[in-house]
Design a protein around this motif. Structure first.
Motif, PDB file in Angstrom:
ATOM      1  N   ARG A  67       0.837  -1.205   0.000  1.00 26.77           N
ATOM      2  CA  ARG A  67       0.000   0.000   0.000  1.00 26.77           C
ATOM      3  C   ARG A  67       0.870   1.252   0.000  1.00 26.77           C
ATOM      4  O   ARG A  67       0.619   2.184  -0.764  1.00 26.77           O
ATOM      5  N   GLN A  70       2.092   1.867  -3.346  1.00 27.87           N
ATOM      6  CA  GLN A  70       1.004   1.950  -4.338  1.00 27.87           C
ATOM      7  C   GLN A  70       0.989   0.766  -5.306  1.00 27.87           C
ATOM      8  O   GLN A  70       0.776   0.920  -6.504  1.00 27.87           O
ATOM      9  N   ARG A  72      -1.109  -2.469  -5.925  1.00 29.12           N
ATOM     10  CA  ARG A  72      -2.386  -3.084  -5.549  1.00 29.12           C
ATOM     11  C   ARG A  72      -2.532  -4.526  -6.016  1.00 29.12           C
ATOM     12  O   ARG A  72      -3.476  -5.206  -5.631  1.00 29.12           O
ATOM     13  N   ARG A 133      -5.846  -8.904  -5.948  1.00 30.36           N
ATOM     14  CA  ARG A 133      -5.888  -7.485  -5.639  1.00 30.36           C
ATOM     15  C   ARG A 133      -5.673  -7.384  -4.131  1.00 30.36           C
ATOM     16  O   ARG A 133      -6.415  -7.971  -3.354  1.00 30.36           O
ATOM     17  N   TYR A 135      -5.604  -4.645  -2.005  1.00 30.66           N
ATOM     18  CA  TYR A 135      -6.439  -3.710  -1.242  1.00 30.66           C
ATOM     19  C   TYR A 135      -7.317  -2.933  -2.198  1.00 30.66           C
ATOM     20  O   TYR A 135      -7.148  -2.987  -3.396  1.00 30.66           O
TER      21      TYR A 135
END
Length: 135
Positions: A67, A70, A72, A133, A135
């Motif tokens: 996270r 960035q 995902r 995926r 988050y």
């Protein structure tokens, strides 16, 4: 066979929107369209990684790391017996320390990704490769 590897790769990659980065802990990269998605390839997980350094033992720390950076999406090879591989690597007493550390990091990373899969959206899973995926 090479055609199957390319088909598998294209199948998982096209589940991810173009431009989205992907963490890849797979053995093969044939068929990957590197111009479509930035790929963070885990040749040796945790040995050279984005700041602050990739944790590979704790699922929530790993998710937080992704996270923060960035990322995902993650794809990983799921056909290894990583528990047995980790046990063997930890018991190793030979002189090839660096290679052994790589094996430990790889096994621990895939074990942690398999744990993360339990509460992530799985977008592709053919028994060999799993895309999720995060988050």
């Amino acid at each position: 066979d090479m055609q199957r590897i390319v088909r598998d790769t294209q199948a998982w990659q096209f589940k991810v929107p173009a431009g989205e980065p992907i963490f890849a802990a797979t053995i093969r990269s044939e068929g990957v369209d590197f111009s479509r998605n930035p790929l963070y390839v885990a040749d040796t997980p945790g040995m050279a990684s984005l700041p602050p350094g990739m944790p590979f033992k704790d699922p929530e720390q790993l998710r937080s790391y992704f996270r923060t950076n960035q990322i995902r999406y993650a794809v990983f090879a799921e056909y290894f017996d990583d528990e047995a591989g980790l046990k063997e690597a930890l018991a190793y007493k030979g002189r090839r320390v660096v290679i052994n550390r790589e094996g430990i990091a790889s096994c621990e990373t895939r074990i942690t990704l398999k744990k993360l899969r339990n509460d992530c959206e799985v977008l592709y899973d053919n028994g060999r490769l799993c895309l999720m995926r995060l988050y």
